[in-house]
Design a protein around this motif. Structure first.
Motif, short mmCIF file in Angstrom:
data_model
loop_
_atom_site.label_atom_id
_atom_site.label_comp_id
_atom_site.label_asym_id
_atom_site.label_seq_id
_atom_site.Cartn_x
_atom_site.Cartn_y
_atom_site.Cartn_z
N LYS A 112 -5.28 19.34 122.26
CA LYS A 112 -3.95 19.84 122.65
C LYS A 112 -2.92 18.69 122.66
N TYR A 113 -3.34 17.55 123.21
CA TYR A 113 -2.40 16.43 123.32
C TYR A 113 -2.33 15.56 122.05
N TYR A 114 -3.48 15.33 121.44
CA TYR A 114 -3.52 14.27 120.41
C TYR A 114 -4.06 14.71 119.05
N THR B 294 -2.49 11.36 130.31
CA THR B 294 -2.64 12.82 130.41
C THR B 294 -3.92 13.25 131.14
N LEU B 295 -4.68 12.28 131.64
CA LEU B 295 -5.91 12.63 132.37
C LEU B 295 -5.58 13.21 133.74
N PRO B 296 -6.25 14.28 134.13
CA PRO B 296 -6.10 14.76 135.51
C PRO B 296 -6.55 13.67 136.49
N LYS C 218 -15.37 23.13 122.84
CA LYS C 218 -14.96 23.40 124.22
C LYS C 218 -15.11 22.12 125.04
N ALA C 219 -14.27 21.95 126.05
CA ALA C 219 -14.36 20.77 126.91
C ALA C 219 -15.44 20.99 127.97
N GLY C 220 -16.12 19.89 128.34
CA GLY C 220 -17.07 19.97 129.45
C GLY C 220 -18.48 19.59 129.06
N LYS D 164 -30.16 15.73 131.90
CA LYS D 164 -29.14 15.12 131.06
C LYS D 164 -29.71 14.02 130.17
N ASN D 165 -29.13 13.89 129.00
CA ASN D 165 -29.43 12.78 128.07
C ASN D 165 -30.91 12.67 127.72
N LEU D 166 -31.61 13.79 127.64
CA LEU D 166 -33.05 13.71 127.40
C LEU D 166 -33.40 13.50 125.93
N THR E 166 -21.00 21.24 126.58
CA THR E 166 -20.85 21.05 125.13
C THR E 166 -21.83 20.00 124.59
N LYS E 167 -22.42 19.19 125.49
CA LYS E 167 -23.37 18.16 125.01
C LYS E 167 -24.75 18.79 124.78
N SER E 168 -24.80 19.77 123.90
CA SER E 168 -26.00 20.59 123.76
C SER E 168 -26.49 20.66 122.32
N GLY F 43 -16.69 11.03 127.23
CA GLY F 43 -18.09 10.69 127.00
C GLY F 43 -18.90 11.82 126.40
N VAL F 44 -18.50 13.05 126.67
CA VAL F 44 -19.22 14.19 126.11
C VAL F 44 -19.11 14.19 124.58
N ILE F 45 -17.89 14.09 124.09
CA ILE F 45 -17.67 14.08 122.64
C ILE F 45 -18.28 12.83 122.00
N GLY G 226 -23.84 1.88 122.33
CA GLY G 226 -24.71 2.54 121.36
C GLY G 226 -25.65 3.59 121.89
N LYS G 227 -25.50 4.00 123.15
CA LYS G 227 -26.35 5.09 123.63
C LYS G 227 -25.66 6.41 123.31
N VAL G 228 -26.35 7.24 122.52
CA VAL G 228 -25.81 8.56 122.19
C VAL G 228 -26.87 9.59 122.52
P1 NAD Z 1 -15.70 14.40 129.37
O1 NAD Z 1 -15.91 14.00 127.99
O2 NAD Z 1 -16.12 15.77 129.77
O3 NAD Z 1 -14.15 14.21 129.72
C1 NAD Z 1 -13.70 14.55 130.99
C2 NAD Z 1 -12.54 15.55 130.91
O4 NAD Z 1 -11.36 14.87 130.51
C3 NAD Z 1 -12.75 16.66 129.88
O5 NAD Z 1 -12.24 17.85 130.40
C4 NAD Z 1 -11.89 16.19 128.71
O6 NAD Z 1 -11.45 17.27 127.92
C5 NAD Z 1 -10.76 15.51 129.41
N1 NAD Z 1 -10.05 14.47 128.66
C6 NAD Z 1 -10.59 13.43 128.00
N2 NAD Z 1 -9.63 12.62 127.55
C7 NAD Z 1 -8.44 13.15 127.94
C8 NAD Z 1 -7.09 12.76 127.80
N3 NAD Z 1 -6.75 11.61 127.19
N4 NAD Z 1 -6.13 13.55 128.33
C9 NAD Z 1 -6.46 14.69 129.00
N5 NAD Z 1 -7.72 15.10 129.16
C10 NAD Z 1 -8.71 14.34 128.65
O7 NAD Z 1 -16.43 13.44 130.41
P2 NAD Z 1 -16.39 11.85 130.59
O8 NAD Z 1 -16.26 11.65 132.03
O9 NAD Z 1 -15.41 11.20 129.68
O10 NAD Z 1 -17.85 11.42 130.12
C11 NAD Z 1 -18.99 11.92 130.76
C12 NAD Z 1 -20.16 11.89 129.81
O11 NAD Z 1 -20.37 10.56 129.39
C13 NAD Z 1 -21.46 12.38 130.41
O12 NAD Z 1 -22.07 13.30 129.54
C14 NAD Z 1 -22.29 11.12 130.53
O13 NAD Z 1 -23.68 11.38 130.41
C15 NAD Z 1 -21.76 10.30 129.41
N6 NAD Z 1 -21.97 8.85 129.57
C16 NAD Z 1 -22.52 8.17 128.53
C17 NAD Z 1 -22.71 6.81 128.62
C18 NAD Z 1 -23.27 6.06 127.45
O14 NAD Z 1 -23.59 4.88 127.58
N7 NAD Z 1 -23.36 6.68 126.30
C19 NAD Z 1 -22.31 6.12 129.77
C20 NAD Z 1 -21.75 6.83 130.81
C21 NAD Z 1 -21.57 8.20 130.69
#
Ligand code: NAD
Ligand code: ZN
Length: 350
Positions: free
Chosen positions: A47-49, A172-174, A70-72, A151-153, A75-77, A105-107, A141-143
């Motif tokens: 929506k924003y970018y 724009t982050l809440p 979808k956000a949330g 989570k992350n299994l 979606t990490k499925s 982090g989800v995406i 590099g953890k994906v």
């Molecule tokens: P997320 O990806 O769900 O983002 C949080 C929320 O912010 C979502 O609703 C998203 O749509 C919104 N959002 C993101 N950027 C935005 C922006 N610029 N403006 C407005 N809204 C925005 O969650 P997260 O907190 O970013 O990441 C959590 C995930 O990261 C978990 O799945 C966790 O397991 C993973 N994680 C991975 C590692 C790793 O090393 N790979 C480390 C820590 C966490």
């Protein structure tokens, strides 16, 4: 600002600057000479970018397919993975093409795992947009994807070719999502950088942090870089990044991942473990109090009412980091310095 993660032939750069989203096309051009790009994002970020990023890429002549999920966390499925693979095939994405993950982090985790596995691996760029993703998940590099059981299994170690960080996108982050990321930022200060801790301690909250945000992100990524370079596959030192996480994970689970965000749960975890280690004389006196003071500035919790403490301790003992009933715990010596100790569950029982 720029950082270089040195991992031999899988090394990559992290670029941090305000407004980078406007020139992402040129940044990509520098590291990628193919034509097709799958741009993965979620609905909020799109929506924003979405359109401006797509435009910047198309302006450089790239053929872009934007995929919006979808956000949330749901979606990490595996389902989303299937959606992505099908989109890639439909778009005729080949091994010489590119994936960009634009989101939190989800995406990043999901898109990164898709990149690691599609056609046995295709190049990808992390374009993190949440604070947590900018300071933590996009580097290292953890994906992974989640399973019903946890989570992350299912995941991989698969590094991006580039990480692009535009801190303006945090505007724009809440608030709750911003503060959630602050939990991890505070963690970096506690485990490895007293100066960072002091800056955050002296700041009044989100607005003050945003004045020094590029510096803050740079410091966090640099700590993560150093740790990951020494222990890429997470067999030792990398454990220190889990400070507060053993208790934090147990709390997330105890409340069914509903009551607390990850950052909130680890905030409680960082405080609780420090309270215990301070009582046992392992940590400098006064540290737990300073942790309270900093957490409240960012609306992060530190204590929690648990009716069934046994259940929490059981969950802690079952944590995947637990080998032969020995728990690897991270405790602070003092602010800015930590160490790994080996303990049994007895550590948590007074
Ligand atoms: P997320 O990806 O769900 O983002 C949080 C929320 O912010 C979502 O609703 C998203 O749509 C919104 N959002 C993101 N950027 C935005 C922006 N610029 N403006 C407005 N809204 C925005 O969650 P997260 O907190 O970013 O990441 C959590 C995930 O990261 C978990 O799945 C966790 O397991 C993973 N994680 C991975 C590692 C790793 O090393 N790979 C480390 C820590 C966490
Ligand atoms: Zn974490």
């Amino acid at each position: 600002q720029e950082l270089h993660v040195d991992l031999g032939n899988i090394s990559y750069d992290i670029k941090i600057a305000k407004g980078l989203r406007h020139t992402i096309g040129t940044e990509i051009k520098n590291i990628f000479n193919g034509r097709k790009i799958a741009l993965i994002t979620d609905e909020n970020v799109d929506k924003y970018y979405g359109s401006e990023t797509e435009k910047s890429l198309k302006n450089q002549g790239f053929d872009v397919r934007k995929i919006v999920l979808k956000a949330g966390e749901k979606t990490k499925s595996f389902n989303s993975l299937m959606t992505l693979y099908n989109e890639f095939i439909d778009f005729n994405l080949t091994r010489s093409d590119l994936i960009i993950t634009m989101g939190g982090g989800v995406i990043g985790d999901l898109g990164g795992f898709a990149a690691a596995t599609y056609l046995r691996g295709i190049k990808f760029v992390q374009f993190p947009t949440s604070l947590l993703a900018q300071v933590d998940s996009s580097v290292g590099g953890k994906v992974a994807v989640d399973l019903e059981k946890g989570k992350n299994l299912v995941g991989a170690f698969y590094h991006p070719s580039l990480v692009i960080i535009d801190s303006e996108m945090l505007d724009t982050l809440p608030d709750r999502v911003f503060n959630d990321g602050m939990g991890e930022v505070i963690k970096y200060g506690l485990i490895g950088d007293k100066e960072l801790f002091d800056k955050l301690y002296n700041a009044g909250g989100r607005n003050d942090v945003m004045k020094i945000i590029d510096d803050v992100i740079h410091t966090c990524c640099d700590i993560k870089r150093i740790v990951v370079e020494k222990d890429e596959k997470d067999t030792g030192l990398r454990m220190i990044l889990n400070f507060g996480h053993t208790i934090g994970h147990a709390i997330e689970k105890y409340f069914n991942f509903e009551k607390y965000t990850h950052g909130e749960a680890i905030s409680i975890g960082m405080y609780e473990i420090t309270k215990i280690s301070e009582e046992k004389g392992l940590t400098e006196k006064g540290t737990a109090d300073r942790i309270i003071n900093i957490l409240v500035k960012y609306d992060l919790p530190y204590d929690v009412k648990i009716d069934n403490k046994e259940e929490i301790i059981d969950t802690i003992s079952l944590d995947k980091k637990n080998l032969n009933n020995v728990l690897n715990l991270i405790v602070l010596d003092k602010i800015g310095s930590c160490r790994i100790i080996k303990e049994s569950r007895q550590f948590f029982i007074k």
